[in-house]
Design a protein around this motif. Structure first.
Motif, PDB file in Angstrom:
ATOM      1  N   TRP A  42      44.293  45.450  28.121  1.00 29.31           N
ATOM      2  CA  TRP A  42      43.983  44.721  29.288  1.00 29.31           C
ATOM      3  C   TRP A  42      45.230  45.081  30.235  1.00 29.31           C
ATOM      4  CZ3 TRP A  42      40.271  41.232  27.643  1.00 29.31           C
ATOM      5  CH2 TRP A  42      39.668  40.481  28.553  1.00 29.31           C
ATOM      6  N   VAL A  43      46.527  45.535  29.452  1.00 28.84           N
ATOM      7  CA  VAL A  43      47.639  45.926  30.156  1.00 28.84           C
ATOM      8  C   VAL A  43      47.566  47.313  30.545  1.00 28.84           C
ATOM      9  CG1 VAL A  43      50.056  46.076  30.050  1.00 28.84           C
ATOM     10  CG2 VAL A  43      48.937  44.138  28.811  1.00 28.84           C
ATOM     11  N   ASP A  44      47.739  47.623  32.083  1.00 31.72           N
ATOM     12  CA  ASP A  44      47.854  48.969  32.314  1.00 31.72           C
ATOM     13  C   ASP A  44      49.132  48.999  33.450  1.00 31.72           C
ATOM     14  OD1 ASP A  44      46.432  47.809  34.345  1.00 31.72           O
ATOM     15  OD2 ASP A  44      44.532  48.895  33.985  1.00 31.72           O
ATOM     16  N   ASN A  45      49.104  50.185  34.314  1.00 35.20           N
ATOM     17  CA  ASN A  45      49.851  50.323  35.395  1.00 35.20           C
ATOM     18  C   ASN A  45      49.491  49.009  36.570  1.00 35.20           C
ATOM     19  OD1 ASN A  45      50.969  52.221  33.975  1.00 35.20           O
ATOM     20  ND2 ASN A  45      49.883  53.718  35.116  1.00 35.20           N
ATOM     21  N   ASP A  46      48.311  48.747  36.660  1.00 33.95           N
ATOM     22  CA  ASP A  46      48.004  47.904  37.587  1.00 33.95           C
ATOM     23  C   ASP A  46      48.261  46.299  37.295  1.00 33.95           C
ATOM     24  OD1 ASP A  46      47.701  50.096  39.526  1.00 33.95           O
ATOM     25  OD2 ASP A  46      45.464  50.166  38.782  1.00 33.95           O
TER      26      ASP A  46
ATOM     27  N   PHE B 182      51.728  42.177  32.123  1.00 33.63           N
ATOM     28  CA  PHE B 182      51.287  41.692  30.894  1.00 33.63           C
ATOM     29  C   PHE B 182      51.109  40.080  31.086  1.00 33.63           C
ATOM     30  CE2 PHE B 182      52.869  39.298  27.078  1.00 33.63           C
ATOM     31  CZ  PHE B 182      52.018  40.100  26.080  1.00 33.63           C
ATOM     32  N   GLU B 183      51.692  39.396  31.869  1.00 33.40           N
ATOM     33  CA  GLU B 183      51.570  38.017  31.977  1.00 33.40           C
ATOM     34  C   GLU B 183      50.259  37.665  32.560  1.00 33.40           C
ATOM     35  OE1 GLU B 183      54.339  39.377  33.133  1.00 33.40           O
ATOM     36  OE2 GLU B 183      55.460  38.864  31.463  1.00 33.40           O
ATOM     37  N   LYS B 184      49.679  38.669  33.631  1.00 31.85           N
ATOM     38  CA  LYS B 184      48.416  38.358  34.349  1.00 31.85           C
ATOM     39  C   LYS B 184      47.492  38.606  33.220  1.00 31.85           C
ATOM     40  CE  LYS B 184      45.506  39.777  38.123  1.00 31.85           C
ATOM     41  NZ  LYS B 184      45.389  40.601  39.264  1.00 31.85           N
ATOM     42  N   ALA B 185      47.556  39.714  32.565  1.00 35.16           N
ATOM     43  CA  ALA B 185      46.786  40.033  31.422  1.00 35.16           C
ATOM     44  C   ALA B 185      46.429  39.037  30.440  1.00 35.16           C
ATOM     45  CB  ALA B 185      46.917  41.627  30.651  1.00 35.16           C
TER      46      ALA B 185
ATOM     47  N   LEU C  14      42.940  37.138  29.651  1.00 30.72           N
ATOM     48  CA  LEU C  14      42.374  36.877  28.428  1.00 30.72           C
ATOM     49  C   LEU C  14      42.147  35.503  27.877  1.00 30.72           C
ATOM     50  CD1 LEU C  14      41.392  38.364  25.854  1.00 30.72           C
ATOM     51  CD2 LEU C  14      43.967  38.640  25.284  1.00 30.72           C
ATOM     52  N   THR C  15      43.077  34.717  28.247  1.00 33.87           N
ATOM     53  CA  THR C  15      42.988  33.414  27.499  1.00 33.87           C
ATOM     54  C   THR C  15      42.094  32.436  28.386  1.00 33.87           C
ATOM     55  OG1 THR C  15      45.149  32.505  28.864  1.00 33.87           O
ATOM     56  CG2 THR C  15      45.340  33.569  26.611  1.00 33.87           C
TER      57      THR C  15
END
Length: 173
Positions: free
Chosen positions: A38-42, A45-48, A52-53
């Protein structure tokens, strides 16, 4: 998109890709399997983690991939645990469907060396009109196992195998 069905080669490529993805999943040793994708440049981490949750995301993962993928990620596992404690109806329903998924039944096992299963021998002797005691004597060497023969015949009749009609015993009225 074409209206043509996929070719045999395309199907084989898809099967190989799915098998490779499954091998990679089974070889994964961490606890952030889903979030790492889920985590990428755009996406921070928190948004991912929040995506996900989300219950809808977990429902999709549960129905498409399965519970094992959720359990391979600590964030998804924590969210699933929280939703289970809250008794989220969608999660509970999807877990029930996941649990009820059936695996295809295999054959009953290898055929005996003489080529017939016990129930097949019993059905043949029954079709010849032999009594349960005589069938038991022929197969087991003793008439004491006539109840076992009766159980095989009863099971065969319940499964709609072709059998001889059960004999009616006279009633004492």
């Amino acid at each position: 998109m074409s209206d043509q069905p996929p070719t045999e080669e395309d199907l084989q490529d898809l099967i190989e890709a799915a098998q490779e993805a499954r091998r990679e999943f089974e070889a994964y040793d961490g606890d952030e399997y889903l979030i790492s994708g889920w985590v990428d440049n755009d996406t921070p981490f928190e948004k991912a983690v929040s995506e996900l949750t989300d219950p809808k995301t977990l429902l999709l993962i549960l129905s498409w991939s399965g519970l094992e993928y959720i359990l391979a990620d600590k964030h998804a596992t924590a969210a699933l645990k929280k939703l289970l404690i809250q008794r989220h109806p969608g999660i509970l329903a999807n877990l029930a469907v996941y649990v009820k998924r059936t695996k295809p039944k295999g054959k009953p096992g290898p055929k005996p060396k003489d080529g017939k299963y016990l129930y097949e021998k019993i059905l043949e002797l029954d079709a010849q009109g032999k009594s349960n005691g005589k069938i038991s004597l022929a197969l087991f060497g003793t008439a004491a196992k006539s109840n076992l023969v009766a159980a095989h015949l009863d099971q065969a009749r319940n499964k709609k195998y072709p059998t001889r009609r059960a004999e009616q015993r006279p009633t004492n009225k």
